[in-house]
Design an enzyme around this catalytic site. Structure first.
Site, PDB file in Angstrom:
ATOM      1  CB  CYS A 116      -0.951   0.000   1.192  1.00 30.73           C
ATOM      2  SG  CYS A 116      -2.061  -1.404   1.176  1.00 30.73           S
ATOM      3  CG  HIS A 257      -3.321   3.264   2.276  1.00 29.34           C
ATOM      4  ND1 HIS A 257      -3.695   2.916   0.993  1.00 29.34           N
ATOM      5  CD2 HIS A 257      -3.414   2.133   3.028  1.00 29.34           C
ATOM      6  CE1 HIS A 257      -3.996   1.626   0.971  1.00 29.34           C
ATOM      7  NE2 HIS A 257      -3.837   1.126   2.189  1.00 29.34           N
ATOM      8  CG  ASN A 287      -6.573  -1.071   0.911  1.00 28.70           C
ATOM      9  OD1 ASN A 287      -5.884  -0.632  -0.005  1.00 28.70           O
ATOM     10  ND2 ASN A 287      -6.066  -1.458   2.068  1.00 28.70           N
TER      11      ASN A 287
END
Ligand code: ACO
Length: 334
Positions: A116, A257, A287
């Site tokens: 990520c 994020h 996500n």
């Protein structure tokens, strides 16, 4: 002579057409809209369907859109860095496939893997290539087809992730203060035990047994990841703010994020950022791993103004984490 910095001069996203809702997930695993919404903030995620469709499909679409929007000739692109953990295959690189698909025949490309945090790391590398004076037009793309490594029988992970890609064009600027100014990144391999894939790499190549044991899907212990993500992102954002004499009043945006709305809210609280200044689109895409930060910039592009002070921050598998401070280079369009 003033310092050459890299400025983001365009941003483009791509998400596949298929929308996977919480209600549809509730027909696949034992879950429900109320649990997913209250624990994660996610309502929908986009899924790349179809035989033979890899991450390069999304990267190609994002690059095509970026070239068109910024009126850029593909032959002028020097370099494409693709942050991903779900490349089409272990090699060749997805960046290479996408540069070919889009006619960027003067560019070289490579993939960068940091889960990520991939986009943030790639943005830093791209900026340094521009600052070095050797590259004039660099594209940094974050893209993941998370649906290819998610176990849709595991309710603790399958509700979280989605597919998507986002790309930015970096160009040199000598305009005072504009562009990518500072960053700090970290890594801690002891985090591997909380978020990982068992098989499919060189340590445990694919076998019939590994497939039968579902070892090619993401495994996660959510609570320690949650805790490390909140602490990691808050600490590094505070460090970058402090050494650049910034605070949440002087900054215009925090771009975190998009892992979980509760992580975003906690980071915003711990760094004193009012939620109105925090970019959030997790409800739409879930996500998307390396895709979340550029997809946020894409969604908020029309609200951004030249000179806006922005901090991006990410946390991901590894563990990897970091923050990057930039001054936005143009008035919103898009
Ligand atoms: N639907 C319904 N119930 C569920 C679901 C689901 N989808 N998933 C888990 N549950 C159940 C569990 O089985 C457990 O039941 P039990 O009490 O009977 O055992 C209960 O809900 C609570 O489970 P927890 O894991 O304690 O739930 P928690 O509040 O920690 O939320 C979550 C889980 C959402 C995964 C959270 O820990 C989290 O977001 N962690 C961060 C993980 C993350 O974002 N990872 C992404 C990659 S890394 C990154 O991007 C930062």
């Amino acid at each position: 002579m003033s310092k050459i910095r890299a400025a983001i001069t365009g941003v483009q996203g791509y998400v596949p057409d298929y929308v996977l809702t919480n209600d549809e997930l509730a027909t696949i695993v034992d879950t429900n809209d109320e649990w997913i919404t209250s624990r994660t903030g996610i309502k929908t995620r986009h899924i790349l369907k179809g035989e033979g469709q890899g991450t390069s499909v999304m990267v190609t679409e994002a690059l095509k859109g970026l070239l068109e929007k910024t009126n850029t000739d593909p032959l002028d692109i020097d370099l494409v860095i693709c942050a991903t953990v779900t490349g089409d295959s272990i090699f060749p690189d997805t960046a290479n496939i996408a540069t070919y698909n889009t006619g960027m025949t003067n560019a070289f490309g490579f993939d960068l893997s940091a889960a990520c945090s991939g986009f943030l790391y790639a943005l830093t590398v791209g900026a340094k290539m521009i600052e070095g004076g050797t590259h004039k037009k660099v594209i940094v793309v974050g893209a993941d087809k998370m649906s290819s490594i998610i176990d849709y029988t595991d309710r603790t992970t399958c509700v979280i992730f989605g597919d998507g890609a986002g790309a930015v064009l970096l160009e040199p600027t000598e305009e005072e203060g504009i562009g990518i100014i500072d960053y700090q990144h970290h890594g801690d391999g002891s985090g591997e035990k909380y978020l990982y894939l068992v098989a499919g790499g060189s340590r445990k190549p694919a076998t019939v047994d590994s497939v039968m044991a579902r070892e090619h899907f993401v495994r996660q212990n959510g609570r320690p990841v949650f805790k490390a993500a909140v602490t990691g992102m808050s600490d590094v954002v505070k460090k970058v703010m402090k050494r650049n004499n910034l605070d949440s009043d002087s900054l215009d945006w925090l771009v975190p994020h998009q892992a979980n709305i509760r992580i975003i809210q906690t980071v915003s609280k711990m760094t004193d950022f009012p939620l109105e200044k925090v970019m959030v689109n997790i409800h739409k895409y879930g996500n998307t791993t390396a895709g979340t930060l550029p997809l946020c910039l894409w969604d908020y592009e029309s609200q951004l103004k030249k000179g806006d002070d922005i901090i991006l921050t990410a946390f991901g598998g590894g563990f990897t984490w970091g923050a990057l401070y930039l001054k936005w280079a143009y008035d919103g369009k898009g």
